[in-house]
Design an enzyme around this catalytic site. Structure first.
Site, short mmCIF file in Angstrom:
data_model
loop_
_atom_site.label_atom_id
_atom_site.label_comp_id
_atom_site.label_asym_id
_atom_site.label_seq_id
_atom_site.Cartn_x
_atom_site.Cartn_y
_atom_site.Cartn_z
N LYS A 1 3.34 1.66 -9.74
CA LYS A 1 3.45 3.11 -9.61
C LYS A 1 4.87 3.74 -10.26
O LYS A 1 5.04 4.65 -10.83
CB LYS A 1 3.17 3.53 -8.28
CG LYS A 1 1.70 3.53 -8.00
CD LYS A 1 1.31 3.70 -6.68
CE LYS A 1 -0.07 3.27 -6.30
NZ LYS A 1 -0.24 3.25 -4.66
N GLN B 1 1.80 4.36 1.22
CA GLN B 1 0.99 3.17 0.81
C GLN B 1 0.23 2.48 1.93
O GLN B 1 0.79 2.28 3.05
CB GLN B 1 1.93 2.30 0.15
CG GLN B 1 1.37 1.13 -0.43
CD GLN B 1 0.55 1.47 -1.86
OE1 GLN B 1 0.80 2.22 -2.52
NE2 GLN B 1 -0.52 0.69 -1.78
N ASP C 1 -2.39 11.79 -3.05
CA ASP C 1 -3.69 10.74 -3.00
C ASP C 1 -4.95 11.37 -2.34
O ASP C 1 -6.12 10.75 -2.40
CB ASP C 1 -3.15 9.67 -1.72
CG ASP C 1 -2.87 8.38 -2.44
OD1 ASP C 1 -3.24 8.22 -3.55
OD2 ASP C 1 -2.07 7.49 -1.81
#
Ligand code: NDP
Length: 282
Positions: free
Chosen positions: A52, A96, A119
């Site tokens: 990322k 994460q 997200d």
């Protein structure tokens, strides 16, 4: 033989478009920034986060990483999220997963400001997706929908079978496919006679996490097959959840692993960061 949906190439095109948008924002003095929080040292997460960060760099998005000790307490994690929520220079926040099991990840996702929830895991954004309202769609389902769009695969009236009901892939996919007028069936580990459902699918989306689980006898002739799985086989080779070699001969379209859903997932994360930045400047 199926047409191979080239997620790698498609993601490259999206990244190029996003770079243009990012440059435009920068020319106006706005610098898109993604803050990524990682708790502990999960090996796979380290690789995902590194990927990322590379793509952020390619597009010009500032990548800020917060590495937290695995012994951190819940309130310390929440304090960091709230600090990032208040920071106007941060446009997107990503926590994460996985995080250590003593921490409550759902509470943490719920604390990320819906406007910075790139997200799409905050319940507000999950709800908006269910209501078919504009929102941040979680990145893997969003990437899959963009693949359908790019390859002119119309979902209207199609039987879509999804195997897997996780919060990050299977469940948001249900809404995405419903919003495109598909008839959706969702299967999971307690589903009886899985083959009956997979064989009925015009479009089969597999997100289980079991190497080559879906074999050609489970797939209808001419079906579109989307493989979300990322696994390693006995030789350490990256494989999906679908037996690609044999299913490819039966399907009309198929995604490979690697080079399918994975690159699109990251591209859609970048899309969401740019979108969050554009929304913030309004
Ligand atoms: P989870 O482990 O959270 O969910 C797996 C799902 O598969 C569960 O719903 C489970 O059912 C179901 N399942 C497991 N075994 C079977 C079975 N034998 N028959 C039917 N259903 C079964 O996984 P994720 O959704 O997080 O990820 C799935 C895969 O996708 C993984 O390989 C992951 O690495 C990959 N992934 C790839 C991404 C990408 O960008 N390409 C992004 C995210 C994930 P139940 O609910 O009953 O337990």
């Amino acid at each position: 033989m199926a047409v191979i949906i080239d997620g790698k190439e498609l993601a490259k095109k999206y990244r190029a478009k996003l770079k243009v948008k990012c440059d435009e924002l920068k020319n106006k003095g706005i610098n898109p920034k993604l803050a990524v929080i990682m708790v502990g040292n999960d090996n796979a997460s380290q690789i995902y986060v590194k990927n990322k960060s590379k793509v952020c760099e390619e597009i010009g998005i500032i990548f800020e990483e917060y590495l937290l000790n695995e012994n951190i307490k819940q309130d310390e994690l929440i304090n960091l999220i709230e600090k990032l929520n208040r920071d106007d220079s941060v446009h997107g926040i990503l926590l994460q997963s996985p995080i250590p099991s003593n921490l409550n990840i759902n509470e943490a996702f719920g604390k990320i400001s819906p406007e910075k929830d790139v997200d799409g895991f905050n319940p507000v954004n999950v709800g908006k997706l269910a209501l078919n309202q504009d929102t941040f769609v979680s990145c893997t389902p969003y990437g899959i929908m963009k693949m359908f769009e790019s390859y002119n695969i119309d979902l209207t009236g199609k039987n879509v079978t999804i195997i897997g009901r996780s919060n990050i892939v299977g469940k948001p996919l249900i809404q995405c496919c419903l919003n495109k007028n598909a008839t959706v069936t969702v299967c999971h580990s307690k589903t009886k006679d899985l083959n009956e459902h997979t064989k009925n699918a015009d479009i089969l989306i597999v997100a289980i996490g079991k190497s080559k689980f879906v074999t050609d006898d489970m797939v209808k002739d001419g079906a579109v097959v989307i493989d979300v799985g990322i696994n390693r086989d006995e030789n350490g080779k990256l494989t999906g959840d679908v037996d690609f070699e044999n299913v490819e001969k039966k399907a009309s379209y198929i995604t490979p692993v690697p080079g399918g859903v994975g690159p699109m997932t990251i591209a859609m994360l970048m899309n969401n960061v740019i979108k969050a930045t554009e929304n913030a400047k309004l």
